[in-house]
Design a protein around this motif. Structure first.
Motif, PDB file in Angstrom:
ATOM      1  N   LEU A  53       0.797  -1.193   0.122  1.00  0.00           N
ATOM      2  CA  LEU A  53      -0.021   0.077   0.086  1.00  0.00           C
ATOM      3  C   LEU A  53       0.902   1.316   0.136  1.00  0.00           C
ATOM      4  CD1 LEU A  53      -2.660  -0.970   2.529  1.00  0.00           C
ATOM      5  CD2 LEU A  53      -2.997  -1.042   0.159  1.00  0.00           C
ATOM      6  N   THR A  54       1.872   1.201   0.538  1.00  0.00           N
ATOM      7  CA  THR A  54       2.825   2.186   0.596  1.00  0.00           C
ATOM      8  C   THR A  54       3.936   2.208  -0.170  1.00  0.00           C
ATOM      9  OG1 THR A  54       4.058   1.293   2.620  1.00  0.00           O
ATOM     10  CG2 THR A  54       2.179   2.964   2.935  1.00  0.00           C
ATOM     11  N   SER A  95      -4.287  -4.508   7.354  1.00  0.00           N
ATOM     12  CA  SER A  95      -4.982  -4.818   6.072  1.00  0.00           C
ATOM     13  C   SER A  95      -6.301  -3.816   5.678  1.00  0.00           C
ATOM     14  CB  SER A  95      -5.037  -6.186   5.801  1.00  0.00           C
ATOM     15  OG  SER A  95      -3.862  -6.943   5.903  1.00  0.00           O
ATOM     16  N   SER A  96      -6.986  -3.582   6.799  1.00  0.00           N
ATOM     17  CA  SER A  96      -8.498  -3.192   6.959  1.00  0.00           C
ATOM     18  C   SER A  96      -8.474  -1.609   6.324  1.00  0.00           C
ATOM     19  CB  SER A  96      -8.781  -3.290   8.244  1.00  0.00           C
ATOM     20  OG  SER A  96      -8.356  -2.133   9.066  1.00  0.00           O
ATOM     21  N   SER A  97      -7.360  -0.841   6.395  1.00  0.00           N
ATOM     22  CA  SER A  97      -7.558   0.766   6.004  1.00  0.00           C
ATOM     23  C   SER A  97      -8.588   1.023   6.732  1.00  0.00           C
ATOM     24  CB  SER A  97      -7.871   0.560   4.450  1.00  0.00           C
ATOM     25  OG  SER A  97      -6.696   0.090   3.746  1.00  0.00           O
ATOM     26  N   ARG A  98      -8.894   0.716   8.025  1.00  0.00           N
ATOM     27  CA  ARG A  98     -10.002   1.221   8.800  1.00  0.00           C
ATOM     28  C   ARG A  98      -9.427   2.020  10.011  1.00  0.00           C
ATOM     29  NH1 ARG A  98     -14.412  -2.894   9.862  1.00  0.00           N
ATOM     30  NH2 ARG A  98     -15.686  -1.134  10.729  1.00  0.00           N
ATOM     31  N   GLY A  99      -9.937   2.895  10.634  1.00  0.00           N
ATOM     32  CA  GLY A  99      -9.553   3.479  11.960  1.00  0.00           C
ATOM     33  C   GLY A  99      -8.246   4.341  11.670  1.00  0.00           C
ATOM     34  N   GLU A 100      -7.228   4.189  12.482  1.00  0.00           N
ATOM     35  CA  GLU A 100      -5.773   4.711  12.469  1.00  0.00           C
ATOM     36  C   GLU A 100      -4.821   3.731  11.704  1.00  0.00           C
ATOM     37  OE1 GLU A 100      -5.471   8.072  13.105  1.00  0.00           O
ATOM     38  OE2 GLU A 100      -7.521   8.306  13.762  1.00  0.00           O
ATOM     39  N   SER A 101      -5.236   2.726  11.097  1.00  0.00           N
ATOM     40  CA  SER A 101      -4.386   1.807  10.563  1.00  0.00           C
ATOM     41  C   SER A 101      -3.338   2.160   9.533  1.00  0.00           C
ATOM     42  CB  SER A 101      -5.245   0.435  10.033  1.00  0.00           C
ATOM     43  OG  SER A 101      -5.939   0.913   8.864  1.00  0.00           O
ATOM     44  N   GLN A 102      -3.742   3.150   8.946  1.00  0.00           N
ATOM     45  CA  GLN A 102      -2.905   3.844   7.732  1.00  0.00           C
ATOM     46  C   GLN A 102      -1.858   4.731   8.513  1.00  0.00           C
ATOM     47  OE1 GLN A 102      -3.105   3.030   4.310  1.00  0.00           O
ATOM     48  NE2 GLN A 102      -4.105   1.455   5.537  1.00  0.00           N
ATOM     49  N   ALA A 107     -11.550  -1.905  14.094  1.00  0.00           N
ATOM     50  CA  ALA A 107     -11.154  -2.371  12.659  1.00  0.00           C
ATOM     51  C   ALA A 107     -11.568  -3.726  12.506  1.00  0.00           C
ATOM     52  CB  ALA A 107      -9.950  -2.055  12.491  1.00  0.00           C
ATOM     53  N   LEU A 108     -11.398  -4.542  13.628  1.00  0.00           N
ATOM     54  CA  LEU A 108     -11.686  -6.064  13.419  1.00  0.00           C
ATOM     55  C   LEU A 108     -13.182  -6.551  13.676  1.00  0.00           C
ATOM     56  CD1 LEU A 108      -8.521  -7.805  14.904  1.00  0.00           C
ATOM     57  CD2 LEU A 108      -8.855  -7.030  12.799  1.00  0.00           C
ATOM     58  N   ASP A 109     -13.929  -5.382  13.766  1.00  0.00           N
ATOM     59  CA  ASP A 109     -15.476  -5.615  14.058  1.00  0.00           C
ATOM     60  C   ASP A 109     -15.411  -6.630  15.253  1.00  0.00           C
ATOM     61  OD1 ASP A 109     -16.773  -3.969  12.267  1.00  0.00           O
ATOM     62  OD2 ASP A 109     -16.284  -5.571  10.560  1.00  0.00           O
ATOM     63  N   TRP A 110     -14.571  -6.450  16.166  1.00  0.00           N
ATOM     64  CA  TRP A 110     -14.632  -7.243  17.375  1.00  0.00           C
ATOM     65  C   TRP A 110     -14.348  -8.779  16.949  1.00  0.00           C
ATOM     66  CZ3 TRP A 110     -14.234  -4.940  22.345  1.00  0.00           C
ATOM     67  CH2 TRP A 110     -14.338  -3.660  22.228  1.00  0.00           C
TER      68      TRP A 110
END
Length: 302
Positions: A34-35, A85-92, A149-152
């Motif tokens: 991704l980067t 891998s999720s690109s959700r929350g602060e993952s990036q 991000a993992l939906d728990w």
């Protein structure tokens, strides 16, 4: 033996249920890609595969120091890889900052221990281990971000879980042989599979089956005929899923490229930690299930 035989349907059902659950979990990707084209981000954060390997090494040291289960390290890296891998929350953000990247890995292990270990890794202890690099707020906030991000979805199987269930299908296997196989499989996972992001997108069952096949091929105390017999018995028992799928063969090939030296002798043997394995054997004439020893042949063709 009889009790194992009567439990066979239950074992197969359990393996099937584990595989079905694994298929519902979003697959990881190689998030470093991704980067890959963002040179500024990579130069600023310095985040690459070596950073991930370093975190696995650090987490493993903590696991050994606290005498915790090595499988919890696998679970932690599953959380970590799925998060990034999720690109959700602060993952990036974690992919652009070494500090955040390390925090995500450490928190993933903290969370995995909390869920899967009989003892709790206190947040104060974790802060002490990290030499107060991170505050309690940092860890709690990151944990919430990861879980969101993992939906728990934190139910997670491990490759070794599949290995143990598969060995339960072999009532005639001695405890010594069984323990040796488990030890070799765990070593393959700890030393190679868990440290290489290549394996992250594959289901734990694929990694477990691959490690089991390689262990049968390289354990010198198992004769060639015995190793083949074990594999064919497993193939017969697990007719509902393919033990020699393309995914399994890909994982075997990658593992072998890591554990074997670049030079192999003319007898088609390969070395593993200084020990020469049994020779490779050819595939069945009808093109059916591969012998576990055929992984050597696959590696040679790579």
């Amino acid at each position: 033996s009889d009790s194992h035989g009567s439990n066979r349907p239950d074992i197969i059902d359990c393996i099937t249920a584990m595989r079905v659950r694994d298929e519902t979990i979003p697959k990881c990707i190689n998030y470093f890609n991704l980067t890959a084209n963002n040179n500024a981000t990579r130069e600023e954060g310095g985040i690459d595969e070596t950073c991930r390997t370093a975190m696995v090494t650090w987490i493993t040291q903590v696991q050994k120091t606290l005498s915790l289960n090595p499988e919890t390290v696998w679970i932690a890296m599953s959380f970590f890889d799925r998060y990034l891998s999720s690109s959700r929350g602060e993952s990036q953000k974690a992919l652009g900052s070494k500090r955040e990247f390390q925090l995500a890995a450490i928190t993933s292990y903290y969370t995995a221990v909390k869920i899967y270990e009989p003892v709790m890794l206190g947040i104060d202890t974790l802060m002490e281990i990290c030499h107060d690099t991170y505050s309690k707020y940092d860890i709690v906030s990151m944990e919430h971000d990861i879980l969101s991000a993992l939906d728990w979805r934190v139910a997670c199987h491990t490759p070794m879980g599949f290995v143990r269930h598969l060995l339960e299908l072999l009532p005639k296997l001695s405890s010594h042989d069984s323990n040796t196989i488990i030890q070799v499989c765990q070593n393959l996972i700890d030393e190679y599979a868990i440290k290489d992001i290549y394996f992250s997108p594959f289901a734990p069952s694929v990694v477990g089956i691959s490690c089991l096949a390689i262990s049968l091929a390289i354990i010198d105390t198992l004769s060639l005929s015995k190793a083949e017999g074990i594999w064919y018995q497993l193939s017969e028992s697990c007719e509902d899923f393919e033990l020699s799928s393309k995914e399994v063969m890909s994982v075997q090939q990658r593992l072998l490229s890591r554990v074997t030296p670049t030079t192999r002798n003319k007898s088609n043997s390969f070395k593993f930690r200084g020990t020469v394995s049994k020779s490779a054997v050819v595939n069945n004439v009808d093109g059916g299930s591969l012998s576990p020893i055929c992984v050597t042949q696959t590696a040679r063709q790579a």
